[in-house]
Enzyme design. Structure first.
Site, PDB file in Angstrom:
ATOM      1  N   HIS A 263      -0.284  14.752 -26.575  1.00  0.00           N
ATOM      2  CA  HIS A 263      -0.222  13.457 -25.892  1.00  0.00           C
ATOM      3  C   HIS A 263      -1.554  12.929 -26.322  1.00  0.00           C
ATOM      4  O   HIS A 263      -1.609  11.402 -26.259  1.00  0.00           O
ATOM      5  CB  HIS A 263      -0.065  13.547 -24.581  1.00  0.00           C
ATOM      6  CG  HIS A 263       1.091  13.968 -23.965  1.00  0.00           C
ATOM      7  ND1 HIS A 263       1.853  15.079 -24.257  1.00  0.00           N
ATOM      8  CD2 HIS A 263       2.199  13.203 -23.266  1.00  0.00           C
ATOM      9  CE1 HIS A 263       2.971  15.022 -23.906  1.00  0.00           C
ATOM     10  NE2 HIS A 263       3.234  13.893 -23.160  1.00  0.00           N
TER      11      HIS A 263
ATOM     12  N   ASN B 221      -0.366  17.811 -21.504  1.00  0.00           N
ATOM     13  CA  ASN B 221      -0.516  17.079 -22.189  1.00  0.00           C
ATOM     14  C   ASN B 221      -0.765  17.375 -23.705  1.00  0.00           C
ATOM     15  O   ASN B 221      -1.366  16.457 -24.550  1.00  0.00           O
ATOM     16  CB  ASN B 221      -1.919  16.144 -21.889  1.00  0.00           C
ATOM     17  CG  ASN B 221      -2.013  15.403 -20.608  1.00  0.00           C
ATOM     18  OD1 ASN B 221      -1.235  14.704 -20.259  1.00  0.00           O
ATOM     19  ND2 ASN B 221      -2.899  15.481 -19.722  1.00  0.00           N
TER      20      ASN B 221
ATOM     21  N   LYS C 188       7.560  22.407 -14.353  1.00  0.00           N
ATOM     22  CA  LYS C 188       6.584  21.333 -14.121  1.00  0.00           C
ATOM     23  C   LYS C 188       6.595  21.470 -12.728  1.00  0.00           C
ATOM     24  O   LYS C 188       5.225  21.101 -12.017  1.00  0.00           O
ATOM     25  CB  LYS C 188       7.565  19.776 -14.315  1.00  0.00           C
ATOM     26  CG  LYS C 188       6.753  18.649 -13.952  1.00  0.00           C
ATOM     27  CD  LYS C 188       5.834  18.321 -14.752  1.00  0.00           C
ATOM     28  CE  LYS C 188       5.137  17.004 -14.912  1.00  0.00           C
ATOM     29  NZ  LYS C 188       5.844  16.091 -15.090  1.00  0.00           N
TER      30      LYS C 188
ATOM     31  N   GLU D 200       9.523  16.926 -25.732  1.00  0.00           N
ATOM     32  CA  GLU D 200       8.841  17.435 -24.110  1.00  0.00           C
ATOM     33  C   GLU D 200       9.297  18.635 -23.842  1.00  0.00           C
ATOM     34  O   GLU D 200       8.661  19.325 -23.249  1.00  0.00           O
ATOM     35  CB  GLU D 200       9.182  16.275 -23.415  1.00  0.00           C
ATOM     36  CG  GLU D 200       8.435  14.993 -23.625  1.00  0.00           C
ATOM     37  CD  GLU D 200       6.922  15.173 -23.062  1.00  0.00           C
ATOM     38  OE1 GLU D 200       6.392  16.258 -22.760  1.00  0.00           O
ATOM     39  OE2 GLU D 200       6.346  13.904 -23.046  1.00  0.00           O
TER      40      GLU D 200
ATOM     41  N   HIS E 277      -0.567   9.343 -27.831  1.00  0.00           N
ATOM     42  CA  HIS E 277      -0.702   8.161 -27.136  1.00  0.00           C
ATOM     43  C   HIS E 277      -1.433   7.249 -28.041  1.00  0.00           C
ATOM     44  O   HIS E 277      -1.174   5.909 -28.129  1.00  0.00           O
ATOM     45  CB  HIS E 277      -1.719   8.434 -25.739  1.00  0.00           C
ATOM     46  CG  HIS E 277      -0.819   8.845 -24.535  1.00  0.00           C
ATOM     47  ND1 HIS E 277      -1.256   9.132 -23.423  1.00  0.00           N
ATOM     48  CD2 HIS E 277       0.450   9.092 -24.576  1.00  0.00           C
ATOM     49  CE1 HIS E 277      -0.532   9.684 -22.700  1.00  0.00           C
ATOM     50  NE2 HIS E 277       0.795   9.542 -23.303  1.00  0.00           N
TER      51      HIS E 277
ATOM     52  N   HIS F 283       8.336   7.713 -26.913  1.00  0.00           N
ATOM     53  CA  HIS F 283       7.260   8.428 -26.500  1.00  0.00           C
ATOM     54  C   HIS F 283       7.507   9.979 -27.138  1.00  0.00           C
ATOM     55  O   HIS F 283       6.501  10.555 -27.675  1.00  0.00           O
ATOM     56  CB  HIS F 283       7.219   8.468 -25.106  1.00  0.00           C
ATOM     57  CG  HIS F 283       6.292   9.544 -24.499  1.00  0.00           C
ATOM     58  ND1 HIS F 283       4.942   9.275 -24.675  1.00  0.00           N
ATOM     59  CD2 HIS F 283       6.481  10.646 -23.741  1.00  0.00           C
ATOM     60  CE1 HIS F 283       4.214  10.127 -23.928  1.00  0.00           C
ATOM     61  NE2 HIS F 283       5.027  11.090 -23.545  1.00  0.00           N
TER      62      HIS F 283
ATOM     63  N   LYS G 149       3.262  11.055 -11.455  1.00  0.00           N
ATOM     64  CA  LYS G 149       2.600  10.298 -12.245  1.00  0.00           C
ATOM     65  C   LYS G 149       3.230   8.892 -12.604  1.00  0.00           C
ATOM     66  O   LYS G 149       4.511   9.142 -12.846  1.00  0.00           O
ATOM     67  CB  LYS G 149       2.337  10.902 -13.564  1.00  0.00           C
ATOM     68  CG  LYS G 149       1.315  11.913 -13.749  1.00  0.00           C
ATOM     69  CD  LYS G 149       0.831  12.321 -14.985  1.00  0.00           C
ATOM     70  CE  LYS G 149      -0.341  13.155 -15.494  1.00  0.00           C
ATOM     71  NZ  LYS G 149      -0.444  13.442 -16.732  1.00  0.00           N
TER      72      LYS G 149
ATOM     73  N   ARG H 226      -2.893  21.536 -14.746  1.00  0.00           N
ATOM     74  CA  ARG H 226      -1.880  20.422 -14.949  1.00  0.00           C
ATOM     75  C   ARG H 226      -1.995  19.899 -16.405  1.00  0.00           C
ATOM     76  O   ARG H 226      -1.133  19.263 -17.082  1.00  0.00           O
ATOM     77  CB  ARG H 226      -1.595  19.544 -14.050  1.00  0.00           C
ATOM     78  CG  ARG H 226      -0.692  18.458 -14.020  1.00  0.00           C
ATOM     79  CD  ARG H 226      -0.276  17.506 -12.935  1.00  0.00           C
ATOM     80  NE  ARG H 226       0.865  16.588 -13.339  1.00  0.00           N
ATOM     81  CZ  ARG H 226       1.338  15.922 -12.466  1.00  0.00           C
ATOM     82  NH1 ARG H 226       1.048  15.868 -11.219  1.00  0.00           N
ATOM     83  NH2 ARG H 226       2.249  14.850 -12.840  1.00  0.00           N
TER      84      ARG H 226
ATOM     85  N   ARG I 109       0.821  -1.428   0.037  1.00  0.00           N
ATOM     86  CA  ARG I 109       0.030   0.053  -0.018  1.00  0.00           C
ATOM     87  C   ARG I 109       0.803   1.274  -0.059  1.00  0.00           C
ATOM     88  O   ARG I 109       0.274   2.225   0.463  1.00  0.00           O
ATOM     89  CB  ARG I 109      -1.120  -0.046   1.169  1.00  0.00           C
ATOM     90  CG  ARG I 109      -2.061  -1.254   1.253  1.00  0.00           C
ATOM     91  CD  ARG I 109      -3.180  -0.927   2.000  1.00  0.00           C
ATOM     92  NE  ARG I 109      -4.191  -2.084   2.037  1.00  0.00           N
ATOM     93  CZ  ARG I 109      -4.151  -2.990   2.611  1.00  0.00           C
ATOM     94  NH1 ARG I 109      -3.131  -3.554   3.423  1.00  0.00           N
ATOM     95  NH2 ARG I 109      -4.849  -4.053   2.336  1.00  0.00           N
TER      96      ARG I 109
ATOM     97  N   GLU J  93      -4.088  16.803 -11.609  1.00  0.00           N
ATOM     98  CA  GLU J  93      -4.440  16.889 -12.754  1.00  0.00           C
ATOM     99  C   GLU J  93      -5.933  17.296 -12.944  1.00  0.00           C
ATOM    100  O   GLU J  93      -6.595  16.652 -13.861  1.00  0.00           O
ATOM    101  CB  GLU J  93      -3.828  15.962 -13.922  1.00  0.00           C
ATOM    102  CG  GLU J  93      -3.936  16.426 -15.289  1.00  0.00           C
ATOM    103  CD  GLU J  93      -3.488  15.375 -16.153  1.00  0.00           C
ATOM    104  OE1 GLU J  93      -4.113  14.766 -16.977  1.00  0.00           O
ATOM    105  OE2 GLU J  93      -2.280  14.965 -16.133  1.00  0.00           O
TER     106      GLU J  93
END
Length: 363
Positions: A245, A242, A224, A182, A249, A262, A140, A238, A118, A234
């Site tokens: 993305h 993306n 960032k 990026e 993606h 990526h 993330k 935030r 956990r 997000e």
């Protein structure tokens, strides 16, 4: 060495930026306390940096898990290998995982840390430009699924980030160029001056001139850190990170993880976002063309979408993306270079023109 801070109250942490940081004795000792440290890395990075990181960790170093390299291994099977190692070694909740690698290793190790017993601590030691400026900061973590990228994950902040710029000397040029996608993203979403500075100094940056890299990593990490401090989960601002993305993606998933790096997919995605912004009447033609030029000519990135990804496949994948809200695809688009917005009310026919644009995007 410069130190930035990600301000998240009790979960705040520093980003150490500099060169040859692995040689700084005691740099991470205060984040380890009495824990056993397990390094998570891959078969490419281990021969280069495992021994220096062992020395950095000192007596805290206990063992290592070496995963195969590549985006195609960013899955639950790899996380399972980490779990098995930790359970067989009888590691407890005071254990600290050390993510030594690029964005794939950072995401896998971070997700394993978020979920083992956990939640245990972890430290990010990024070894690619993309992970230095983006994925190592912000918490993330996650893995891919055959039906979608990063669809399984958690927000789990590291104890610190060791951003050692000297690691870039061992990167292949392809990885360096992909990382700059990026980097350019930060200029496009909120810093027009930085975007043009990058375009004017692309030769020095690709040549890894330290002064230019240091400024680049510092600017990106500061941006960032500021964004994450204001919107950790997000829920608002935030999401601007993306940019490119949603398209990118879909390209990665449709093409099979590993065909595109990526950053390469994000570069194509940002040109598609610029093209869609132009078709909506938001972004001027000159700025849209400038974005394509900088990515393609200055930084040597392909900006042409793969011909084998159909319009319907794009829509199918984008519709199941984790950024979808109430059945609507959320796009990060541009009003101008340095001015990004989030929009989910896009005319379907205009979107389809971008999806079918091919080589004519932004022209």
């Amino acid at each position: 060495m410069k130190i930035l801070n990600v301000d998240l109250g009790e979960r705040s942490y520093p980003i150490f930026i500099g060169s040859h940081l692995f040689e700084k004795e005691g740099l991470v000792s205060s984040f380890l306390e009495k824990s056993r440290a397990v390094v998570i890395t891959n078969s490419t990075v281990a021969p280069l940096y495992l021994e220096p990181v062992k020395r950095l960790l000192g007596d805290h170093y206990d063992s290592v898990v070496i995963l195969p390299d590549g985006e195609e291994h960013k899955n639950l099977d790899s996380v399972g290998l980490i779990y098995e190692h930790l359970m067989r070694g009888k590691y407890d909740r005071k254990t600290t995982l050390i993510a030594l690698g690029g964005g794939v290793i950072g995401d896998i190790a971070g997700f394993a840390a978020a979920t083992f017993q956990r939640g245990i601590r972890f430290i990010q030691i990024p070894t690619t430009l993309l992970s230095l400026v983006d994925s190592s900061v912000g918490g993330k973590t996650g893995v891919n699924h055959l039906l979608g990228k990063n669809m399984i994950g958690s927000f789990h902040q590291p104890q610190c980030v060791i951003a050692d710029i000297s690691v870039l000397e061992t990167l292949p040029k392809r990885e360096i160029r992909a990382g700059f996608a990026e980097v350019l993203k930060y200029g496009l979403i909120g810093d027009k001056e930085f975007f043009y500075w990058l375009s004017e100094n692309s030769e020095a940056l690709i040549g890894l001139e330290y002064e230019y890299l240091c400024k680049t990593v510092h600017v990106c990490c500061q941006a960032k850190a500021d964004i994450v401090s204001a919107d950790e989960k997000e829920l608002g601002h935030r999401a601007l990170l993306n940019l490119g993305h949603t398209f990118g993606h879909a390209i990665e998933t449709a093409s099979g993880y590993g065909k595109f790096l990526h950053g390469e997919a994000v570069a194509i995605g940002m040109v598609m976002a610029a093209d869609l912004s132009k078709r909506l009447g938001w972004l001027g033609s000159a700025e849209a063309e400038k974005i394509r030029y900088v990515l393609e000519i200055n930084f040597g990135l392909s900006v042409i979408p793969p011909a084998d990804v159909t319009e319907e496949r794009y829509i199918e994948l984008m519709s199941s993306d984790k950024k979808v809200e109430e059945g609507k695809i959320r796009f990060v688009l541009l009003k101008a270079i340095g001015n990004a917005v989030i929009e989910d009310q896009i005319d379907d026919q205009i979107l389809r023109k971008t999806l079918n644009g091919g080589e004519k995007l932004c022209l």
